[in-house]
Motif scaffolding. Structure first.
Motif, PDB file in Angstrom:
ATOM      1  N   LEU A 103       0.780  -1.019  -0.007  1.00 37.59           N
ATOM      2  CA  LEU A 103       0.094  -0.045   0.078  1.00 37.59           C
ATOM      3  C   LEU A 103       1.001   1.222  -0.059  1.00 37.59           C
ATOM      4  O   LEU A 103       0.587   2.333  -0.573  1.00 37.59           O
ATOM      5  CB  LEU A 103      -0.813  -0.093   0.872  1.00 37.59           C
ATOM      6  N   LEU A 104       1.874   1.203   0.773  1.00 37.47           N
ATOM      7  CA  LEU A 104       2.953   2.368   0.826  1.00 37.47           C
ATOM      8  C   LEU A 104       3.407   2.565  -0.488  1.00 37.47           C
ATOM      9  O   LEU A 104       3.560   3.600  -1.044  1.00 37.47           O
ATOM     10  CB  LEU A 104       3.804   2.208   1.786  1.00 37.47           C
ATOM     11  N   ALA A 105       3.841   1.541  -1.341  1.00 39.65           N
ATOM     12  CA  ALA A 105       4.463   1.222  -2.432  1.00 39.65           C
ATOM     13  C   ALA A 105       3.476   1.875  -3.573  1.00 39.65           C
ATOM     14  O   ALA A 105       4.105   2.767  -4.514  1.00 39.65           O
ATOM     15  CB  ALA A 105       5.131  -0.009  -2.895  1.00 39.65           C
TER      16      ALA A 105
ATOM     17  N   LEU B 246       5.959   5.332  -1.909  1.00 40.49           N
ATOM     18  CA  LEU B 246       6.934   5.151  -0.711  1.00 40.49           C
ATOM     19  C   LEU B 246       7.478   3.612  -0.451  1.00 40.49           C
ATOM     20  O   LEU B 246       6.688   2.791  -0.660  1.00 40.49           O
ATOM     21  CB  LEU B 246       6.295   5.865   0.653  1.00 40.49           C
ATOM     22  N   TRP B 247       8.764   3.586  -0.417  1.00 38.06           N
ATOM     23  CA  TRP B 247       9.159   2.232  -0.273  1.00 38.06           C
ATOM     24  C   TRP B 247       9.988   2.145   1.049  1.00 38.06           C
ATOM     25  O   TRP B 247      10.581   3.113   1.828  1.00 38.06           O
ATOM     26  CB  TRP B 247      10.616   2.384  -1.129  1.00 38.06           C
ATOM     27  N   ILE B 248       9.741   1.134   1.738  1.00 34.72           N
ATOM     28  CA  ILE B 248       9.817   0.879   3.254  1.00 34.72           C
ATOM     29  C   ILE B 248      10.887  -0.478   3.153  1.00 34.72           C
ATOM     30  O   ILE B 248      10.615  -1.374   2.608  1.00 34.72           O
ATOM     31  CB  ILE B 248       8.752   0.605   3.925  1.00 34.72           C
ATOM     32  N   ASP B 249      11.828  -0.184   4.187  1.00 37.75           N
ATOM     33  CA  ASP B 249      12.840  -1.518   4.342  1.00 37.75           C
ATOM     34  C   ASP B 249      12.206  -2.307   5.820  1.00 37.75           C
ATOM     35  O   ASP B 249      12.235  -1.639   6.717  1.00 37.75           O
ATOM     36  CB  ASP B 249      14.115  -0.933   4.816  1.00 37.75           C
TER      37      ASP B 249
ATOM     38  N   PHE C  38       7.082   6.145   9.365  1.00 35.82           N
ATOM     39  CA  PHE C  38       5.995   5.288   8.293  1.00 35.82           C
ATOM     40  C   PHE C  38       4.612   5.060   8.800  1.00 35.82           C
ATOM     41  O   PHE C  38       3.729   5.226   7.972  1.00 35.82           O
ATOM     42  CB  PHE C  38       6.556   4.120   7.825  1.00 35.82           C
ATOM     43  N   LEU C  39       4.501   4.794  10.044  1.00 30.59           N
ATOM     44  CA  LEU C  39       3.152   4.650  10.685  1.00 30.59           C
ATOM     45  C   LEU C  39       2.311   5.930  10.563  1.00 30.59           C
ATOM     46  O   LEU C  39       1.187   5.831  10.139  1.00 30.59           O
ATOM     47  CB  LEU C  39       3.067   3.899  11.885  1.00 30.59           C
ATOM     48  N   ALA C  40       3.040   6.864  11.026  1.00 31.11           N
ATOM     49  CA  ALA C  40       2.375   8.290  10.999  1.00 31.11           C
ATOM     50  C   ALA C  40       1.805   8.763   9.586  1.00 31.11           C
ATOM     51  O   ALA C  40       0.916   9.174   9.386  1.00 31.11           O
ATOM     52  CB  ALA C  40       3.321   9.216  11.573  1.00 31.11           C
ATOM     53  N   LEU C  41       2.709   8.337   8.935  1.00 37.21           N
ATOM     54  CA  LEU C  41       2.240   8.688   7.339  1.00 37.21           C
ATOM     55  C   LEU C  41       1.331   7.994   6.879  1.00 37.21           C
ATOM     56  O   LEU C  41       0.519   8.546   6.154  1.00 37.21           O
ATOM     57  CB  LEU C  41       3.520   8.549   6.339  1.00 37.21           C
TER      58      LEU C  41
END
Length: 84
Positions: A33-35, A39-42, A56-59
């Protein structure tokens, strides 16, 4: 009788495994969902760095996407219960 006892023990042992699967699915949903928002998350860092995770949780919680907000809330709840 012993067969029933063994079956019950196996069923009880699988409960944490089921919770782990649900958490993994939530994390996969969160990542994709972020992608979708660019937004890319490690995820390794997400687990190791509380500041990174909180960002990332706040975003996600501020997102216009109801699915992403729901997923973030579920992950936040899992992180809080794991700390207790």
């Amino acid at each position: 009788m012993q067969g029933q006892t063994e079956h019950s023990a196996q069923a009880n042992a699988s409960v944490p495994e089921a919770d782990e699967r649900v958490l993994l699915l939530e994390e996969v949903n969160f990542k994709w969902l972020l992608a979708g928002m660019g937004l890319w998350i490690d995820m390794v860092r997400f687990h190791q760095d509380p500041v990174y995770a909180a960002r990332f949780l706040a975003l996600a919680e501020a997102s216009e996407s109801p699915a992403l907000r729901k997923c973030a809330a579920a992950l936040q709840g899992k992180k809080e219960s794991a700390c207790q």
